[in-house]
Design a protein around this motif. Structure first.
Motif, mmCIF file in Angstrom:
data_model
loop_
_atom_site.group_PDB
_atom_site.id
_atom_site.type_symbol
_atom_site.label_atom_id
_atom_site.label_comp_id
_atom_site.label_asym_id
_atom_site.label_seq_id
_atom_site.Cartn_x
_atom_site.Cartn_y
_atom_site.Cartn_z
ATOM 1 N N PHE A 1 -4.618 8.860 3.505
ATOM 2 C CA PHE A 1 -3.884 7.598 3.487
ATOM 3 C C PHE A 1 -3.181 7.375 4.827
ATOM 4 C CE2 PHE A 1 0.015 5.173 2.861
ATOM 5 C CZ PHE A 1 -0.464 4.032 2.224
ATOM 6 N N MET A 61 0.974 4.097 -2.888
ATOM 7 C CA MET A 61 0.756 5.505 -2.554
ATOM 8 C C MET A 61 1.882 6.374 -3.105
ATOM 9 S SD MET A 61 -1.322 7.603 -1.022
ATOM 10 C CE MET A 61 -0.941 8.979 -2.078
ATOM 11 N N ARG A 69 0.832 -1.213 0.000
ATOM 12 C CA ARG A 69 0.000 0.000 0.000
ATOM 13 C C ARG A 69 0.864 1.259 0.000
ATOM 14 N NH1 ARG A 69 -3.813 -0.990 5.026
ATOM 15 N NH2 ARG A 69 -4.372 1.208 4.644
#
Length: 439
Positions: free
Chosen positions: A126, A40, A36
């Motif tokens: 995020f 990002m 992840r």
């Protein structure tokens, strides 16, 4: 009164115990946390439109930070300290204290990534979500805070190393077009300045110098019919004119153009995609998931691949701005067919050697060593851009296809592909011989 205080103390202790999960380390070790973070960072790089060499620098420093944070969870692995050029010190955990090293790693990766990109607003939600997900593992608050602090310290160590790589000293310089026969000039539709003409001044991580694996000189610029160069030009010209649907699909799949300029009437707008380096690091994440690799093993693969890609760009750019070779579009339009248009948009830098060929082979050498030869996989990296997955039987096959895509796309001559792949193989093999991740 003392009895009431004691009751509240016991309730607080009971509540605290309920929140702590004895298996939190295992749950926090899911490689998806690092994947992840990688996704990002890619989103941020795409947003900021960094050139491929600059993107490779961002990925490399972030991946090194992530790796240095992860290795404390597995005694099989060793630090890059003392192995990479100029990397002499990195923050360490304090003896006797408990840490969550996947959190340390993810935090270090993201901290470096954010420092090297501009779009900080992309990280706000995020950061909140990944913090919440780490806390959902039932990690004790003191372990969480301690791990975050160590991750930030590792990131600071890596940034101090990055500050001395000469990158800042190469900013603001432009390339002077000479207009000599056979040399590069800006290409349509945007006629952009040459990208990163001084990239060879940036410190490599494993190579002795940017010219360590210097490519042979390209063919002499000679448009006399039957000359070696003329044959190369006609090869590119005829290939694009007679493309099969499969070849066109290959060209588009490996396009990886961070900034494609589109013109509709009097309007111009850009289409943004991931860079070649981002594509290969996306493959790393897919393979790690496919083979159920641990968090540390995933961090290892990302770090080694990013190191190979970074040095691959430095090696390639050394030749690009030595030979300053003209692009197919320019020479074909001027001397063969003024209506000829390449399938892909010509990138704004010299032709020889091919950057994609170089870094793809460097990455493939590393991944073959890490995961093995003949590893079959479906590459779905380009699905977000409307392209279907492609199947490969090995990393070398994928790198060969990435390389030939530049011929199909009409943006390179064949020798730039062949010599770029040789250059990339040498870079990858040198890295593997001189930088070790296992004890």
């Amino acid at each position: 009164m003392k009895r009431i205080v004691l009751i509240f103390a016991l309730l607080a202790a009971f509540t605290s115990c309920k929140k702590t999960n004895p298996n939190y380390q295992q749950e926090a070790s899911n490689p998806k946390f690092l994947e992840r973070a990688q996704n990002m960072l890619t989103e941020s790089i795409i947003h900021d439109i960094f050139a491929p060499p600059v993107s490779s620098r961002i990925y490399m420093y972030a991946s090194v930070a992530g790796y240095e944070g992860a290795i404390h969870a597995d005694k099989r692995f060793r630090s890059f300290v003392g192995q990479l050029n100029g990397f002499e010190k990195v923050a360490q955990p304090e003896a006797g204290l408990e840490y969550c090293y996947p959190l340390v790693s993810t935090r270090a990766f993201l901290s470096v990534g954010k420092k090297l990109t501009f779009a900080q607003e992309l990280y706000v939600e995020f950061d909140k979500q990944i913090e919440a997900d780490f806390r959902k593992t039932g990690m004790p608050d003191e372990v969480y805070e301690r791990s975050v602090a160590l991750g930030d310290s590792i990131a600071a160590s890596v940034m101090r190393w990055a500050a001395k790589d000469n990158y800042k000293q190469t900013r603001g310089f432009r390339f002077t077009v000479t207009n000599l026969p056979g040399t590069w000039t800006p290409t349509p539709p945007a006629y952009m300045d040459a990208v990163e003409p001084y990239w060879t001044k940036v410190r490599p991580v494993a190579l002795d110098s940017s010219a360590q694996f210097r490519a042979p000189e390209p063919s002499k610029f000679d448009l006399t019919k039957g000359s070696p160069y003329y044959k190369e030009v006609m090869d590119s010209y005829e290939t694009v004119k007679n493309l099969t649907n499969e070849q066109r699909d290959i060209a588009n799949f490996w396009d990886c153009n961070p900034f494609k300029m589109n013109i509709t009437g009097h309007a111009m707008f850009a289409t943004k995609k991931m860079s070649p380096g981002g594509h290969w690091l996306g493959i790393v994440a897919q393979i790690s998931r496919q083979y159920n690799k641990t968090y540390v093993e995933t961090a290892e693969a990302l770090a080694l691949t990013s190191l190979a890609i970074f040095d691959g760009f430095i090696s390639c750019w050394d030749e690009k701005y030595r030979s300053i070779r003209i692009r197919p579009e320019t020479v074909i339009n001027a001397s063969i067919d003024k209506t000829w248009i390449p399938v892909l948009q010509t990138p704004p830098f010299p032709e020889y050697t091919s950057g994609h060929s170089t870094i793809s082979r460097a990455a493939a050498e590393v991944l073959t060593k890490v995961y093995g030869d003949n590893v079959a996989f479906n590459d779905s990296t380009e699905v977000p851009y409307g392209l279907p997955p492609r199947k490969f039987t090995s990393f070398i096959q994928a790198s060969d296809e990435a390389s030939v895509s530049r011929l199909y796309g009409g943006i390179h001559f064949r020798p730039a592909l062949d010599e770029g792949a040789k250059q990339g193989a040498k870079v990858g093999q040198w890295l593997l011989a001189n930088v070790k991740t296992r004890k």
